[in-house]
Design a protein around this motif. Structure first.
Motif, PDB file in Angstrom:
ATOM      1  N   LYS A   3     140.111  50.409 118.203  1.00 26.29           N
ATOM      2  CA  LYS A   3     140.387  50.653 119.618  1.00 26.29           C
ATOM      3  C   LYS A   3     140.570  49.344 120.397  1.00 26.29           C
ATOM      4  N   GLU A   5     141.546  46.461 119.304  1.00 22.74           N
ATOM      5  CA  GLU A   5     142.815  45.860 118.871  1.00 22.74           C
ATOM      6  C   GLU A   5     143.997  46.586 119.508  1.00 22.74           C
ATOM      7  N   LEU A   6     143.939  47.915 119.560  1.00 23.22           N
ATOM      8  CA  LEU A   6     145.010  48.689 120.195  1.00 23.22           C
ATOM      9  C   LEU A   6     145.124  48.374 121.677  1.00 23.22           C
ATOM     10  N   MET A   7     143.983  48.235 122.339  1.00 23.53           N
ATOM     11  CA  MET A   7     143.993  47.894 123.761  1.00 23.53           C
ATOM     12  C   MET A   7     144.643  46.529 123.980  1.00 23.53           C
ATOM     13  N   TRP A   9     146.659  44.889 121.937  1.00 29.68           N
ATOM     14  CA  TRP A   9     148.071  44.954 121.556  1.00 29.68           C
ATOM     15  C   TRP A   9     148.913  45.573 122.674  1.00 29.68           C
ATOM     16  N   GLY A  10     148.340  46.524 123.402  1.00 31.61           N
ATOM     17  CA  GLY A  10     149.056  47.123 124.525  1.00 31.61           C
ATOM     18  C   GLY A  10     149.482  46.094 125.555  1.00 31.61           C
ATOM     19  N   VAL A  11     148.706  45.038 125.702  1.00 31.44           N
ATOM     20  CA  VAL A  11     149.047  43.951 126.630  1.00 31.44           C
ATOM     21  C   VAL A  11     149.954  42.927 125.947  1.00 31.44           C
ATOM     22  N   ARG A  13     151.951  43.060 123.441  1.00 35.91           N
ATOM     23  CA  ARG A  13     153.287  43.496 123.016  1.00 35.91           C
ATOM     24  C   ARG A  13     154.314  43.444 124.132  1.00 35.91           C
ATOM     25  N   THR A  14     153.857  43.296 125.380  1.00 28.19           N
ATOM     26  CA  THR A  14     154.772  43.230 126.523  1.00 28.19           C
ATOM     27  C   THR A  14     155.326  41.823 126.735  1.00 28.19           C
ATOM     28  N   ARG A  23     151.534  41.372 115.419  1.00 32.77           N
ATOM     29  CA  ARG A  23     150.267  41.981 115.000  1.00 32.77           C
ATOM     30  C   ARG A  23     150.290  42.142 113.490  1.00 32.77           C
TER      31      ARG A  23
END
Length: 116
Positions: A3, A5-7, A9-11, A13-14, A23
């Motif tokens: 979780k 890492e996903l959070m 990555w959400g930032v 990746r932009t 990643r």
């Protein structure tokens, strides 16, 4: 991915500040959580499992190997991402956006010329 890492990555990746992050990026025998190739910086998210068994020693060995390959490692506690994602992401972007050499300071020294 976990979780935290996903959070993160959400930032990342932009492409904040125009920086490209990868990643699950392979480097030698390792797979990095995140990697900024422009600055040769690895971002590792450490959950509680990193404190168990022989994992701390393995992390030290891994970080040492990466440093020898010219890759800086930033380790971030998963709990920090969960508690303040914006602060963590901002710190990562700030570090990655800061060039290792400022062109106005002239060319970087060359080790081959004894200018360590």
């Amino acid at each position: 991915m976990t979780k935290p890492e996903l959070m993160l990555w959400g930032v990342l990746r932009t492409r904040p500040a125009g920086l490209k992050f990868r990643r699950q990026h392979p480097v030698g025998p390792f797979v990095l959580d995140f990697y900024c190739s422009a600055q040769r910086i690895a971002i590792e998210v450490d959950g509680i499992v990193h404190d168990m068994g022989d994992n701390p020693a393995r992390d030290i060995d891994r970080d040492s190997w990466l440093r020898q390959e010219g890759v800086e490692v930033i380790r971030i506690a998963a709990a920090d991402i969960l508690s303040d994602l914006d602060r963590v992401a901002g710190a990562i972007v700030k570090r990655c956006a800061t060039p290792l050499h400022q062109p106005a300071a002239g060319p970087p020294p060359h080790a081959a010329h004894g200018e360590d």
